[in-house]
Design a protein around this motif. Structure first.
Motif, mmCIF file in Angstrom:
data_model
loop_
_atom_site.group_PDB
_atom_site.id
_atom_site.type_symbol
_atom_site.label_atom_id
_atom_site.label_comp_id
_atom_site.label_asym_id
_atom_site.label_seq_id
_atom_site.Cartn_x
_atom_site.Cartn_y
_atom_site.Cartn_z
ATOM 1 N N LYS A 1 0.809 -1.217 0.000
ATOM 2 C CA LYS A 1 0.000 0.000 0.000
ATOM 3 C C LYS A 1 0.845 1.271 0.000
ATOM 4 O O LYS A 1 0.351 2.354 -0.313
ATOM 5 N N ARG B 1 0.527 4.456 -7.121
ATOM 6 C CA ARG B 1 -0.196 3.701 -8.147
ATOM 7 C C ARG B 1 0.635 3.515 -9.408
ATOM 8 O O ARG B 1 0.526 2.497 -10.091
ATOM 9 N N TYR C 1 -3.995 -4.184 -2.533
ATOM 10 C CA TYR C 1 -3.750 -2.732 -2.533
ATOM 11 C C TYR C 1 -4.968 -1.977 -2.007
ATOM 12 O O TYR C 1 -4.831 -0.993 -1.273
ATOM 13 N N ILE C 2 -6.164 -2.454 -2.346
ATOM 14 C CA ILE C 2 -7.393 -1.739 -1.994
ATOM 15 C C ILE C 2 -8.006 -2.247 -0.692
ATOM 16 O O ILE C 2 -8.465 -1.458 0.147
ATOM 17 N N VAL D 1 -7.827 -1.356 -9.931
ATOM 18 C CA VAL D 1 -7.722 -0.595 -8.683
ATOM 19 C C VAL D 1 -8.890 0.369 -8.552
ATOM 20 O O VAL D 1 -9.534 0.469 -7.492
ATOM 21 N N LYS E 1 -11.888 -0.068 -5.772
ATOM 22 C CA LYS E 1 -12.057 1.036 -4.814
ATOM 23 C C LYS E 1 -13.515 1.477 -4.761
ATOM 24 O O LYS E 1 -14.075 1.724 -3.683
ATOM 25 N N ARG F 1 -15.724 -1.431 -3.203
ATOM 26 C CA ARG F 1 -15.536 -1.611 -1.766
ATOM 27 C C ARG F 1 -16.502 -0.740 -0.964
ATOM 28 O O ARG F 1 -16.873 -1.085 0.162
#
Length: 643
Positions: free
Chosen positions: A19, A23, A63-64, A266, A270, A273
């Motif tokens: 994280k 990006r 990552y997310i 990504v 995002k 989520r």
């Protein structure tokens, strides 16, 4: 040769490190992760194409999402190599699938990031739904994600889970990894349906545009989204029906999107989520992505073994003399011979035509051999239906996968006395795939069912003859033939067919004081043990029982009237298995005999080579010889004193 990760990957010891990357560097990390998987698998072996296809998805998910608090379930498990590398197991990844090393599949006892064990397929949605429901009950803001391959989506259990998920308020995401492959190419109407979605995205784009646009109107978000839903529903009839299947199950459908576009993944994850409730994201990927040969021949490169990563040469052992074939290939070629002799012979397998070698018959006789997808229950009952019409059906299912079809075998085959032939490939220990794939339990779970014939061949010739016997009109009951993974013992294996009398074993060797009773391939271990024991003056008898149901009682009466010490050997659990059947016979007939039961112990056996696991479990040639020595302690001591 030391295998080193790339500059970025070497800094990633857990998802928190991931994280920290901007990006803009995720694309480079994906390249390094993919290359590291190629480097390790080419030298150390393992599954290959599946994990290459989900590199970008793996990076994007960690990552997310806040893993391991947010919970990821990988289905099927051989997609998860990248996941293991990013979650603290990078430096140990070279031990993957090796004895005492990392498991080849997610394993709860191995890492907190492995939320669910997934050696078999199609369980992820049910598991993730359970996790999401528990989170809501406990008041936790925890997300649950199931990553399911499109091959695994063909199983009925996946649809049962989606059917339930749609009527819950569980905060979960199902990611459908669509690459048209499991191990072999996917089959069935669902494959065609997903293909239609992937080439007809018009409806999905319009729906998403309307959803986002109306959500921005000043008339109230709730009202606007309700209007968007009604408009989108009307669009389904005008533009496309591609999302009907999932949305009819009340799962919000998103996609399809490019599963190799890390930026798009990504951004999409995002957004998703933050959207509550059950939803499904459809991504399009290429199995074997990033390694051209694996992209071109995805079945061959599912688990190729060791290979030269530059030339693509798959290393094969070279021998000076002919070697015995794999049992699965004997099955596959024998099926064609039997089908040519008997026009009623048919073959069925649930998504394992290459693994079972039914592919040979499918290529030559496509109207008589069928891959039904990852649907073991359906395979069993389909076979029963064919049998009602006089067909002699060979239903080939791995032993551990057959556990899924147990109810169908009881109700649809055994109770109806249908002569379906259940060929259990990978019976016994299977090696590096470990406890989810060991075929340890089929003898006990079939032995307790009435109207069942249960057999095991000691070699290739016996396999052919059992197959021949099972399809004869005189065979009136369900007929189980269990055989192991890997090579047999007969290079010249293509022998003339001979009928074997059901329930009759064979005496291979007379002896003194001790008798060894074997079932199936371990009879070859016993033969090797006897050669060693002869040099010590010990002379045990050897009987290949062939059948565990019905037992050859005439032969057993001969054994126990002559021998007071007996060793049984089987490639299955000792609880309720072949040795137990012999012990029951001793008790029922009031024989006084000392018995040692060798086989898979009453515990979970981890992964390793077959040689390592047979030794650990105590039924290789050395263990059999040791068991005879223990029974003959007095004679061994005398021999030592005289020696």
């Amino acid at each position: 040769m030391e295998i080193l990760p790339g500059a970025l990957l070497s800094q990633i010891n857990n998802p928190d490190d991931l994280k920290k990357l901007p990006r803009e560097q995720l694309h480079q990390l994906c390249n390094e992760l993919r290359q590291y998987i190629i480097d390790v698998v080419s030298v150390h072996g393992g599954h290959f194409g599946a994990s290459l296809g989900v590199v970008e998805l793996t990076v994007a998910l960690h990552y997310i999402y806040n893993t391991p608090y947010d919970q990821l379930v990988w289905d099927v498990g051989h997609q998860a190599y990248g996941h293991k590398i990013l979650t603290g197991r990078r430096d140990n990844f070279i031990t993957n699938r090796k004895y005492k090393g990392l498991s080849g599949f997610p394993k709860r006892s191995e890492s907190e990031y492995d939320t669910f064990g997934v050696g078999h397929s199609s369980t992820s949605i049910s598991a993730a739904l359970g996790m999401a429901m528990a989170a809501r009950y406990k008041g936790e803001d925890r997300k649950s994600v199931a990553v399911i391959g499109d091959g695994a989506m063909t199983a009925g259990m996946a649809f049962e889970a989606m059917n339930h998920a749609g009527v819950t308020d569980a905060d979960m995401l199902v990611i459908l990894n669509d690459n048209c492959m499991s191990i072999d190419p996917n089959v069935g109407a669902l494959k065609e349906y997903l293909t239609d979605i992937s080439i007809s995205p018009t409806y999905n784009k319009l729906k998403d545009d309307i959803w986002k646009g109306l959500g921005k109107l000043p008339v109230g978000k709730r009202f606007s989204r309700l209007m968007a839903h009604k408009v989108a529903e009307s669009l389904k009839g005008m533009v496309s029906s591609s999302a009907n299947l999932f949305e009819s199950l009340k799962l919000r459908y998103f996609g399809p999107i490019d599963g190799h576009n890390i930026t798009k993944l990504v951004d999409t994850l995002k957004d998703l989520r933050n959207i509550p409730g059950p939803k499904l994201l459809h991504i399009i990927t290429v199995k074997g992505k990033g390694y051209a040969l694996a992209e071109k021949d995805q079945t061959k490169w599912h688990a190729p073994g060791l290979f030269d990563k530059v030339t693509g040469e798959i290393y094969k052992k070279k021998y000076d003399i002919p070697q015995p074939p794999k049992y699965q290939d004997v099955f596959g070629h024998t099926m064609i011979e039997l089908a040519e002799l008997n026009d009623k012979v048919m073959g069925v397998t649930p998504a394992m035509p290459s693994g079972s070698s039914l592919k040979f018959m499918m290529e030559k006789m496509p109207h008589r051999a069928f891959d039904v997808g990852i649907c073991e229950q359906h395979a069993a009952t389909l076979s029963a239906g064919l049998a009602t019409q006089g067909m002699r059906v060979f239903c080939n299912i791995y032993s551990s996968f057959m556990q899924r079809a147990y109810d169908q075998v009881v109700h649809d085959i055994a109770i109806q006395k249908l002569p379906v032939v259940l060929c259990l490939d990978r019976a016994g220990l299977v090696g590096e795939d470990g406890p989810t794939h060991h075929g340890a339990y089929d003898i006990p779970y079939f032995r307790c069912i009435p109207n069942m014939i249960i057999s095991a061949p000691m070699n290739e010739q016996e396999l052919r003859n059992l197959m021949y016997t099972s399809q004869l009109e005189s065979t009136k009951y369900p007929f189980v033939i269990r055989y192991p993974r890997g090579e047999g013992v007969m290079p010249q294996w293509r022998t003339a067919f001979e009928e074997i009398e059901v329930g009759k074993g064979r005496k291979l060797k007379d002896g003194q004081e001790v008798a060894i009773l074997t079932l199936g391939h371990p009879g070859n271990f016993a033969t090797a043990a006897i050669r060693e024991l002869r040099t010590e003056g010990l002379n045990p008898a050897l009987y290949d029982m062939r059948f565990v149901k019905p037992l050859d009682e005439q032969m057993l009466h001969e054994v126990f009237s002559k021998y007071s010490k007996v060793v049984t050997v089987e490639d299955g659990t000792i609880v309720g298995g072949f040795g137990s059947a012999i012990a029951e016979f001793i008790a029922v007939h009031n024989y006084k005999a000392e018995i040692k039961i060798l086989g898979i112990p009453d515990r979970l056996v981890e992964h390793g080579t077959l040689k390592e696991l047979h030794r650990e479990c105590g039924y290789d040639a050395q263990a059999i010889a040791d068991a005879v020595r223990q029974l003959m302690t007095d004679k061994v001591r005398v021999a030592e004193l005289l020696g």
